[in-house]
Design a protein around this motif. Sequence first.
Motif, short mmCIF file in Angstrom:
data_model
loop_
_atom_site.label_atom_id
_atom_site.label_comp_id
_atom_site.label_asym_id
_atom_site.label_seq_id
_atom_site.Cartn_x
_atom_site.Cartn_y
_atom_site.Cartn_z
N UNK A 33 0.82 -1.22 0.00
CA UNK A 33 0.00 0.00 0.00
C UNK A 33 0.84 1.26 0.00
N UNK A 34 2.14 1.15 0.26
CA UNK A 34 3.03 2.31 0.29
C UNK A 34 4.46 1.86 0.01
N UNK A 35 5.37 2.81 -0.04
CA UNK A 35 6.75 2.51 -0.42
C UNK A 35 7.44 1.61 0.59
N UNK A 134 8.35 1.06 -8.93
CA UNK A 134 6.96 0.96 -8.49
C UNK A 134 6.64 1.86 -7.29
N UNK A 135 7.66 2.35 -6.61
CA UNK A 135 7.42 3.24 -5.49
C UNK A 135 7.63 4.70 -5.83
N UNK A 178 10.61 0.05 -22.34
CA UNK A 178 10.14 -1.28 -21.93
C UNK A 178 10.97 -1.87 -20.79
N UNK A 179 11.89 -1.10 -20.23
CA UNK A 179 12.74 -1.64 -19.17
C UNK A 179 11.93 -2.19 -18.01
N UNK A 180 10.89 -1.51 -17.61
CA UNK A 180 10.08 -1.98 -16.49
C UNK A 180 9.21 -3.16 -16.90
N UNK A 181 8.52 -3.04 -18.01
CA UNK A 181 7.57 -4.07 -18.41
C UNK A 181 8.27 -5.36 -18.83
#
Length: 227
Positions: A33-35, A134-135, A178-181
């Motif tokens: 829910x958070x970092x 993602x954070x 696309x580095x993340x995906x």
Amino acid sequence: MGTPCGTREEQADVVIERLEEAYPDSTISLRYANRLELLIAVILSAQCTDARVNQETEHLFSKYDGPADYANAPQEELAEDLNSITYYNNKAKYIREACAKILEEHDGEVPDTMTELTDLPGVGRKTANVVLQHGHDVVEGIVVDTHVQRLSRRLGLTEEQYPEPIEADLMGVVPEGYWQQFTHLCIDHGRAVCTARNPSCEECVLADVCPAERGDSEIDLASGEPW
């Protein structure tokens, strides 16, 4: 070095296109829910399945709130709360020490740079990349977990064996957008089809462009390791 699709860049483009079609909803599977929860979940995920981590953190995140709760928790109590996780004693220690450092040096906030994150106990480049992406919505590299490591070697995108040089190779052939995906696509495909042992090559959307399946690569499909 050439691949079934030509250059490694061309190979990467085909891999991404086909995996995106196969896994259109591919994303991170850890729940948070958070970092801080993200950081803890990723630390716990080392050599442990995301499904197991999600089961454990459902209770953990309801018991502990901010970094002070973790930093001040007795080692034995926090370890007991994690006892279904691999290496739970070490991970409890890392979490306590990381949270103490976050309190002391970062005003209780999870830092947002690679250098500061990897300076935290128990945090390597892979964990830092996940937290940044993602954070903090910062993409500095490619997360290389066991699935990315295995698939990128089997697919001829790298010949390296260890995460950091593999990441460097991938950053040179995977388009930055696309580095993340790329990581999520590899994880989904690695879980569903291109498993470590006994991969389902007959069901693979990449079979015709996979050097390992075609016998063009010195990779043992049973293990993902060199012959």
